[in-house]
Design an enzyme around this catalytic site. Sequence first.
Site, PDB file in Angstrom:
ATOM      1  CG  ASP A   1       1.966   4.921   4.801  1.00  0.00           C
ATOM      2  OD1 ASP A   1       1.379   3.817   4.690  1.00  0.00           O
ATOM      3  OD2 ASP A   1       3.060   5.055   5.388  1.00  0.00           O
TER       4      ASP A   1
ATOM      5  CG  HIS B   1      -0.066   0.164   2.526  1.00  0.00           C
ATOM      6  ND1 HIS B   1       0.609  -0.891   3.085  1.00  0.00           N
ATOM      7  CD2 HIS B   1       0.211   1.249   3.310  1.00  0.00           C
ATOM      8  CE1 HIS B   1       1.261  -0.477   4.163  1.00  0.00           C
ATOM      9  NE2 HIS B   1       1.034   0.821   4.320  1.00  0.00           N
TER      10      HIS B   1
ATOM     11  NE  ARG C   1       8.385  -4.539  10.651  1.00  0.00           N
ATOM     12  CZ  ARG C   1       9.422  -3.774  10.327  1.00  0.00           C
ATOM     13  NH1 ARG C   1      10.656  -4.249  10.437  1.00  0.00           N
ATOM     14  NH2 ARG C   1       9.244  -2.535   9.896  1.00  0.00           N
TER      15      ARG C   1
ATOM     16  CG  HIS D   1       5.265   0.973   2.624  1.00  0.00           C
ATOM     17  ND1 HIS D   1       4.725   2.124   2.080  1.00  0.00           N
ATOM     18  CD2 HIS D   1       4.700   0.854   3.854  1.00  0.00           C
ATOM     19  CE1 HIS D   1       3.879   2.666   2.932  1.00  0.00           C
ATOM     20  NE2 HIS D   1       3.842   1.909   4.029  1.00  0.00           N
TER      21      HIS D   1
HETATM   22  C1  LIG Z   1      -7.495  -1.048   4.072  1.00  0.00           C
HETATM   23  C2  LIG Z   1      -7.328   0.082   4.724  1.00  0.00           C
HETATM   24  C3  LIG Z   1      -6.561   0.213   6.000  1.00  0.00           C
HETATM   25  C4  LIG Z   1      -6.250   1.708   6.014  1.00  0.00           C
HETATM   26  C5  LIG Z   1      -7.584   2.253   5.536  1.00  0.00           C
HETATM   27  C6  LIG Z   1      -7.782   1.439   4.267  1.00  0.00           C
HETATM   28  O1  LIG Z   1      -9.124   1.397   3.811  1.00  0.00           O
HETATM   29  C7  LIG Z   1      -6.848   1.980   3.170  1.00  0.00           C
HETATM   30  C8  LIG Z   1      -5.636   2.738   3.787  1.00  0.00           C
HETATM   31  C9  LIG Z   1      -5.072   2.007   5.018  1.00  0.00           C
HETATM   32  C10 LIG Z   1      -4.037   2.808   5.795  1.00  0.00           C
HETATM   33  C11 LIG Z   1      -2.579   2.538   5.399  1.00  0.00           C
HETATM   34  C12 LIG Z   1      -1.657   3.438   6.229  1.00  0.00           C
HETATM   35  C13 LIG Z   1      -2.041   3.450   7.729  1.00  0.00           C
HETATM   36  O2  LIG Z   1      -1.622   2.218   8.317  1.00  0.00           O
HETATM   37  C14 LIG Z   1      -3.577   3.609   7.919  1.00  0.00           C
HETATM   38  C15 LIG Z   1      -3.930   3.829   9.399  1.00  0.00           C
HETATM   39  C16 LIG Z   1      -4.069   4.715   7.048  1.00  0.00           C
HETATM   40  O3  LIG Z   1      -4.266   5.881   7.340  1.00  0.00           O
HETATM   41  O4  LIG Z   1      -4.345   4.222   5.790  1.00  0.00           O
HETATM   42  C17 LIG Z   1      -4.266   2.429   7.239  1.00  0.00           C
HETATM   43  C18 LIG Z   1      -5.795   2.322   7.344  1.00  0.00           C
HETATM   44  C19 LIG Z   1      -6.252   1.495   8.559  1.00  0.00           C
HETATM   45  O5  LIG Z   1      -5.573   0.548   8.969  1.00  0.00           O
HETATM   46  O6  LIG Z   1      -7.354   1.791   9.063  1.00  0.00           O
HETATM   47  O1  LIG Z   2       4.769  -2.215  10.446  1.00  0.00           O
HETATM   48  C1  LIG Z   2       5.499  -1.788   9.574  1.00  0.00           C
HETATM   49  O2  LIG Z   2       6.716  -1.928   9.584  1.00  0.00           O
HETATM   50  C2  LIG Z   2       4.886  -1.008   8.399  1.00  0.00           C
HETATM   51  C3  LIG Z   2       3.380  -0.949   8.482  1.00  0.00           C
HETATM   52  C4  LIG Z   2       2.790   0.057   7.562  1.00  0.00           C
HETATM   53  O3  LIG Z   2       3.276   0.300   6.489  1.00  0.00           O
HETATM   54  C5  LIG Z   2       1.584   0.774   7.997  1.00  0.00           C
HETATM   55  O4  LIG Z   2       1.103   0.510   9.121  1.00  0.00           O
HETATM   56  O5  LIG Z   2       1.097   1.624   7.227  1.00  0.00           O
HETATM   57 FE   LIG Z   3       2.363   2.010   5.525  1.00  0.00          FE
END
Ligand SMILES: C=C1C[C@]23C[C@@]1(O)CC[C@H]2[C@@]12CC[C@H](O)[C@@](C)(C(=O)O1)[C@H]2[C@@H]3C(=O)O
Ligand SMILES: O=C(O)CCC(=O)C(=O)O
Ligand SMILES: [Fe+2]
Length: 274
Positions: free
Chosen positions: A152, A150, A217, A207
Amino acid sequence: MASPWSSLRSSEEEAVKFFALPQTEKERVGPASPFGYGSKNIGCNGDTGWVEYLLMEITSKPMSHASLAFLTEPSGSSFRSALNEYMSAVRKLACVVLESMAEGLKIEPRNIFSKLVMDEESDSVLRLNHYPPCPMPEASEGVVTGFGEHTDPQIISVLRSNDTAGLQISLRDGSWVSVLPDRAAFFINVGDSLQVLTNGRFRSVRHRVLANGLKSRVSMIYFGGPPSGERLAPLSLLMREGEESHYREFTWCEYKRCAYKTMLADNRLGQFEK
Ligand SMILES: C=C1C[C@]23C[C@@]1(O)CC[C@H]2[C@@]12CC[C@H](O)[C@@](C)(C(=O)O1)[C@H]2[C@@H]3C(=O)O
Ligand SMILES: O=C(O)CCC(=O)C(=O)O
Ligand SMILES: [Fe+2]
């Protein structure tokens, strides 16, 4: 600048203690929707991974979210104070990086990006991930996904992990490169929003995390986001003559609403490209 190291060490110790609690205790803090404790399910659109986590919003009022009420109990007080201290130190670190980026782009003011994450209304998140050692089934050929690929969504992510490998980034040719684990280093990720603000000069790199067969981890990631109503579009002061904007203007709130309907691997910025 207050060093993030001492609060980082104590936050990590408290996180390890939390993840070692019986499952029923941890589940009192869940399910993550989106904040709280989550296990195996990531987001709410069907993503899964070999991971458990705590997701917390960062507000100007420290630790206000109801789902994290356990942190307000006396037993949670040392975890709470370590996290509050770490959040404020890691945010300052993110600002130093964002200010160097503005300087690198030769744009002013220097705080053009950092002011967004320093804003009282900034929509930022702290995530603690725990990837337990994973028994590798033969069929998986040593590859089990901890956290799927994904980008961020926010402006900047500051990640710190213990010394267990697993994080990988994707290169332009689609190959994956491992990021060496280094507990004395921070790994900085550009988020989609910074890609938009810089019209693609800085890119949000894909990543993922692979599970480890032998070791746990533990990672802590600060996601610095702008205030909800912030309008995101390429900065006009950055655009060269004749340069086209690759994105239409949108608010962070609009982006987040769309992002949270997507699965991890989806190209979230696609719908905002011109
Ligand atoms: C599948 C998902 C988890 C996420 C919200 C989403 O619908 C798409 C973006 C995901 C992500 C990736 C980065 C961060 O870990 C996170 C908190 C964010 O802001 O976007 C997660 C979201 C999540 O885990 O709720
Ligand atoms: O846990 C990690 O090392 C990366 C996780 C990550 O990419 C995320 O939480 O968005
Ligand atoms: Fe991430």
